[in-house]
Design a protein around this motif. Sequence first.
Motif, PDB file in Angstrom:
ATOM      1  N   HIS A 162      14.829  -5.489 -55.592  1.00 29.73           N
ATOM      2  CA  HIS A 162      13.893  -6.378 -55.329  1.00 29.73           C
ATOM      3  C   HIS A 162      12.304  -5.916 -54.491  1.00 29.73           C
ATOM      4  O   HIS A 162      11.684  -6.486 -55.382  1.00 29.73           O
ATOM      5  N   LEU A 163      12.453  -5.669 -54.072  1.00 33.73           N
ATOM      6  CA  LEU A 163      11.071  -5.053 -53.605  1.00 33.73           C
ATOM      7  C   LEU A 163      10.796  -4.187 -54.050  1.00 33.73           C
ATOM      8  O   LEU A 163       8.991  -4.299 -54.712  1.00 33.73           O
ATOM      9  N   ASP A 164      11.831  -2.946 -54.646  1.00 35.00           N
ATOM     10  CA  ASP A 164      11.234  -2.774 -55.657  1.00 35.00           C
ATOM     11  C   ASP A 164      10.638  -2.828 -57.330  1.00 35.00           C
ATOM     12  O   ASP A 164       9.010  -2.480 -57.530  1.00 35.00           O
ATOM     13  N   ASP A 165      11.172  -4.145 -57.750  1.00 35.85           N
ATOM     14  CA  ASP A 165       9.942  -4.752 -58.639  1.00 35.85           C
ATOM     15  C   ASP A 165       8.947  -5.945 -58.034  1.00 35.85           C
ATOM     16  O   ASP A 165       8.166  -5.560 -59.403  1.00 35.85           O
ATOM     17  N   ARG A 166       9.274  -6.227 -57.248  1.00 38.58           N
ATOM     18  CA  ARG A 166       7.650  -6.067 -55.943  1.00 38.58           C
ATOM     19  C   ARG A 166       6.775  -5.195 -56.544  1.00 38.58           C
ATOM     20  O   ARG A 166       5.432  -5.472 -55.633  1.00 38.58           O
ATOM     21  N   ARG A 167       7.304  -3.984 -56.274  1.00 39.07           N
ATOM     22  CA  ARG A 167       6.268  -2.531 -56.254  1.00 39.07           C
ATOM     23  C   ARG A 167       6.348  -2.350 -54.688  1.00 39.07           C
ATOM     24  O   ARG A 167       5.127  -1.846 -53.967  1.00 39.07           O
ATOM     25  N   GLN A 168       6.662  -2.729 -53.639  1.00 39.99           N
ATOM     26  CA  GLN A 168       6.658  -2.543 -53.047  1.00 39.99           C
ATOM     27  C   GLN A 168       7.934  -1.284 -52.148  1.00 39.99           C
ATOM     28  O   GLN A 168       8.561  -1.231 -52.142  1.00 39.99           O
ATOM     29  N   HIS A 169       7.073  -0.290 -52.734  1.00 34.06           N
ATOM     30  CA  HIS A 169       7.994   0.462 -53.237  1.00 34.06           C
ATOM     31  C   HIS A 169       8.241   0.938 -51.552  1.00 34.06           C
ATOM     32  O   HIS A 169       9.579   1.506 -50.983  1.00 34.06           O
ATOM     33  N   VAL A 170       7.152   1.428 -51.200  1.00 32.53           N
ATOM     34  CA  VAL A 170       7.867   2.607 -49.459  1.00 32.53           C
ATOM     35  C   VAL A 170       9.196   0.949 -48.205  1.00 32.53           C
ATOM     36  O   VAL A 170       9.432   1.589 -48.097  1.00 32.53           O
ATOM     37  N   ARG A 171       9.225  -0.043 -48.819  1.00 30.42           N
ATOM     38  CA  ARG A 171       9.520  -1.295 -48.150  1.00 30.42           C
ATOM     39  C   ARG A 171      10.800  -0.910 -49.081  1.00 30.42           C
ATOM     40  O   ARG A 171      12.472  -0.988 -48.498  1.00 30.42           O
ATOM     41  N   ALA A 172      10.894  -0.679 -50.086  1.00 27.26           N
ATOM     42  CA  ALA A 172      12.446  -0.372 -50.444  1.00 27.26           C
ATOM     43  C   ALA A 172      13.014   0.583 -50.446  1.00 27.26           C
ATOM     44  O   ALA A 172      14.414   0.599 -50.382  1.00 27.26           O
ATOM     45  N   GLY A 173      12.379   1.822 -50.299  1.00 25.41           N
ATOM     46  CA  GLY A 173      13.020   2.869 -50.042  1.00 25.41           C
ATOM     47  C   GLY A 173      13.396   2.915 -48.585  1.00 25.41           C
ATOM     48  O   GLY A 173      14.175   3.645 -47.890  1.00 25.41           O
ATOM     49  N   MET A 174      12.649   2.168 -47.563  1.00 21.48           N
ATOM     50  CA  MET A 174      13.389   1.727 -46.120  1.00 21.48           C
ATOM     51  C   MET A 174      14.737   1.010 -46.159  1.00 21.48           C
ATOM     52  O   MET A 174      15.529   1.801 -44.855  1.00 21.48           O
ATOM     53  N   LEU A 175      14.525   0.274 -47.147  1.00 18.09           N
ATOM     54  CA  LEU A 175      16.196  -0.474 -47.501  1.00 18.09           C
ATOM     55  C   LEU A 175      17.052   0.450 -47.779  1.00 18.09           C
ATOM     56  O   LEU A 175      18.313   0.124 -47.375  1.00 18.09           O
ATOM     57  N   ALA A 176      16.284   1.291 -48.562  1.00 21.79           N
ATOM     58  CA  ALA A 176      18.012   2.559 -48.941  1.00 21.79           C
ATOM     59  C   ALA A 176      17.870   2.977 -47.837  1.00 21.79           C
ATOM     60  O   ALA A 176      19.452   3.237 -47.509  1.00 21.79           O
ATOM     61  N   ALA A 177      17.286   3.488 -46.653  1.00 17.68           N
ATOM     62  CA  ALA A 177      17.377   4.193 -45.881  1.00 17.68           C
ATOM     63  C   ALA A 177      18.869   3.372 -45.094  1.00 17.68           C
ATOM     64  O   ALA A 177      19.945   3.709 -44.624  1.00 17.68           O
ATOM     65  N   LEU A 178      18.713   1.764 -45.340  1.00  9.91           N
ATOM     66  CA  LEU A 178      19.306   1.250 -44.145  1.00  9.91           C
ATOM     67  C   LEU A 178      20.811   0.981 -44.990  1.00  9.91           C
ATOM     68  O   LEU A 178      22.032   1.006 -44.110  1.00  9.91           O
ATOM     69  N   SER A 179      20.639   1.200 -46.534  1.00 10.74           N
ATOM     70  CA  SER A 179      21.682   0.374 -46.956  1.00 10.74           C
ATOM     71  C   SER A 179      23.012   2.051 -46.518  1.00 10.74           C
ATOM     72  O   SER A 179      23.723   2.303 -46.608  1.00 10.74           O
ATOM     73  N   ALA A 180      22.365   3.179 -46.197  1.00 10.00           N
ATOM     74  CA  ALA A 180      23.339   4.477 -46.698  1.00 10.00           C
ATOM     75  C   ALA A 180      23.760   4.229 -44.741  1.00 10.00           C
ATOM     76  O   ALA A 180      24.762   5.030 -44.468  1.00 10.00           O
ATOM     77  N   LEU A 181      22.731   3.933 -43.412  1.00  6.68           N
ATOM     78  CA  LEU A 181      23.109   3.471 -42.715  1.00  6.68           C
ATOM     79  C   LEU A 181      24.515   2.793 -42.310  1.00  6.68           C
ATOM     80  O   LEU A 181      24.940   2.455 -40.997  1.00  6.68           O
ATOM     81  N   VAL A 182      24.296   1.924 -42.903  1.00  8.66           N
ATOM     82  CA  VAL A 182      25.675   0.801 -43.149  1.00  8.66           C
ATOM     83  C   VAL A 182      26.685   0.787 -43.621  1.00  8.66           C
ATOM     84  O   VAL A 182      27.812   1.108 -43.129  1.00  8.66           O
ATOM     85  N   ARG A 183      26.417   1.772 -44.776  1.00  7.59           N
ATOM     86  CA  ARG A 183      27.836   2.027 -45.650  1.00  7.59           C
ATOM     87  C   ARG A 183      27.410   3.832 -45.793  1.00  7.59           C
ATOM     88  O   ARG A 183      26.893   4.466 -46.367  1.00  7.59           O
ATOM     89  N   PRO A 184      28.360   4.727 -45.379  1.00 10.31           N
ATOM     90  CA  PRO A 184      28.019   6.541 -46.233  1.00 10.31           C
ATOM     91  C   PRO A 184      27.576   6.106 -47.353  1.00 10.31           C
ATOM     92  O   PRO A 184      26.236   7.101 -48.141  1.00 10.31           O
ATOM     93  N   GLU A 185      28.522   5.480 -48.494  1.00  8.99           N
ATOM     94  CA  GLU A 185      27.697   5.494 -50.308  1.00  8.99           C
ATOM     95  C   GLU A 185      26.416   4.617 -50.684  1.00  8.99           C
ATOM     96  O   GLU A 185      25.930   4.866 -51.689  1.00  8.99           O
ATOM     97  N   GLY A 186      25.532   4.295 -49.245  1.00 10.91           N
ATOM     98  CA  GLY A 186      24.192   3.774 -49.541  1.00 10.91           C
ATOM     99  C   GLY A 186      23.342   4.870 -50.468  1.00 10.91           C
ATOM    100  O   GLY A 186      22.510   4.227 -50.553  1.00 10.91           O
ATOM    101  N   VAL A 187      23.745   5.754 -49.853  1.00 11.88           N
ATOM    102  CA  VAL A 187      22.686   6.634 -50.779  1.00 11.88           C
ATOM    103  C   VAL A 187      22.925   6.966 -51.238  1.00 11.88           C
ATOM    104  O   VAL A 187      21.774   7.227 -53.041  1.00 11.88           O
ATOM    105  N   LEU A 188      23.692   6.188 -52.778  1.00 13.57           N
ATOM    106  CA  LEU A 188      23.600   6.108 -54.177  1.00 13.57           C
ATOM    107  C   LEU A 188      22.628   4.723 -54.672  1.00 13.57           C
ATOM    108  O   LEU A 188      21.719   4.516 -55.733  1.00 13.57           O
ATOM    109  N   THR A 189      21.783   3.741 -53.254  1.00 17.38           N
ATOM    110  CA  THR A 189      21.232   2.960 -53.632  1.00 17.38           C
ATOM    111  C   THR A 189      19.465   3.828 -53.697  1.00 17.38           C
ATOM    112  O   THR A 189      18.836   3.538 -54.311  1.00 17.38           O
TER     113      THR A 189
END
Length: 510
Positions: A162-189
């Motif tokens: 959603h944030l990437d759609d809104r061109r908030q790319h840095v925040r989108a990347g931070m949430l992608a990192a969070l996704s990977a720390l919630v579950r290892p499969e989050g690297v696919l985010t």
Amino acid sequence: MNATPAQHTSPSAIIWSLGQREYALAFTCLVACRLLAAIPCHLYDDAFITMRYAQNLAAGHGFVYNPGAPWEPVLGTTTPAYTLVLAAAAWGGADVSVFAVAFNAVCDGLIACLILRSLQQAAPLGGLLAAGLFAATPLLNRISAGGMESPLFVLSALAAFHLDDRRQHVRAGMLAALSALVRPEGVLTMLVLVLRNWRNLRVLACSVVPPISLGLVYLVIATAYFGSPIPQSVLAKARMQVTGWGPALVILRWSFAASTLLAVALPITLVGVWSCMRSAGLRRSYSLWALLLTGAYVAARPMVWSWYFYPVLTANCLWLGTGLALVLGKGLPRLQAALATGGTRALPIGVYLVCALGTGGFAIYLGPSPVRSGIYAAMRGWACKSVPLNASILAHDIGAIGYYSGARILDSAGLVWPVAVNTDQMTLIRENRPDYVLLTAVRSNVEAMQSDADLRPCYTPVARFNATDDKSLWPTSDSLPSTWRQDYILYARKNTSVTSTNSATRMPHE
């Protein structure tokens, strides 16, 4: 003659525009359904593992499962980010077993809002149907109420897209990192963000640098603290991997036909997949992410549990809602016209009310989970009365017994005790002589314990925990199943200073 606004609007968009009211209704409905589902749905045993890590962290013992054990610290949970959330709640005085269910309900409410957001312009009716399906699907309610990290996993990925759609790319990347720390499969985010932005190097850098940077920081900290960034639970489960391609069919069934309803509706679901993948933005990104997760599971064929499929089951709701909206729009134009001319403001209320009442009625019909009283509360009652200080308990299902007893847990599955990997349970008992042994009451386990000439004189059964009235401590082989069920027999070493009686294991609901 001037055209009316409706004449310039697509059939799926003339129903209503989504506003704050619709989002508030979706959020409220989801939270209500998830909390109602907690009546008949107990916590998963695995959830208690993460909760014990959180309790120890909040108490100042560090990120450990067995404080003071010579093999600690061991990263025995696959979800360090969710553990930190629960630790913060525990530090604030909350009961983490209650907080986890409430937190998951809030996450699911936010997920419903993002589902609506993804269909706001293209098909509001599809968004309403998708959110309703997400609220009322029994398996999703069960997993969310089970206290696992799945809702946070889905929310972090959806929010990143959603944030990437809104061109908030840095925040989108931070949430992608969070996704990977919630579950290892989050690297696919992060992989999805790369696929979205690979044509624009500046945007790609904004999307990828934050998760890579945080990933490197995590690798350094985890390696320094635990000795390895790979969770011990992942290493232990890797040895449970099933060979052959048969498990791939199981994974595909869980992903696309987990229930009779989803199996019957599969053609409409596939229409929704086609529509979402042809669209732009959040729907396409999340659909791609869910399909990549399924593909990764099929390729790796690990041992899987129901909560692994929360992301793709959520995607099923999105796809089915989208497909239904397309079918209704093309096949029932009169219904579309009727909805467009009157009563549309009441439609979201009606749909969400049906979902909440249906979930509540089903929860009342099923009643409180007997596992909660017959196993979890009984374990807590036994532990409060009977576990000596510094006692050790060897178990395969270590979650609830570890959380309620606070004892040193010797984990025969090897999730939090590395020495147990590749060593069978009976050997571990003979070599370590724990004060207590909690065996899953299946035929092979009980027969081995009762027939072992070395262990039988040393251990005696003292309690049984299950959701039935069967409290026999010496069950016959014929009365036991050959496969796992949530039924445990507790054995005490005969020279243990304090043992319990069968009656001591019974207590009221928590």
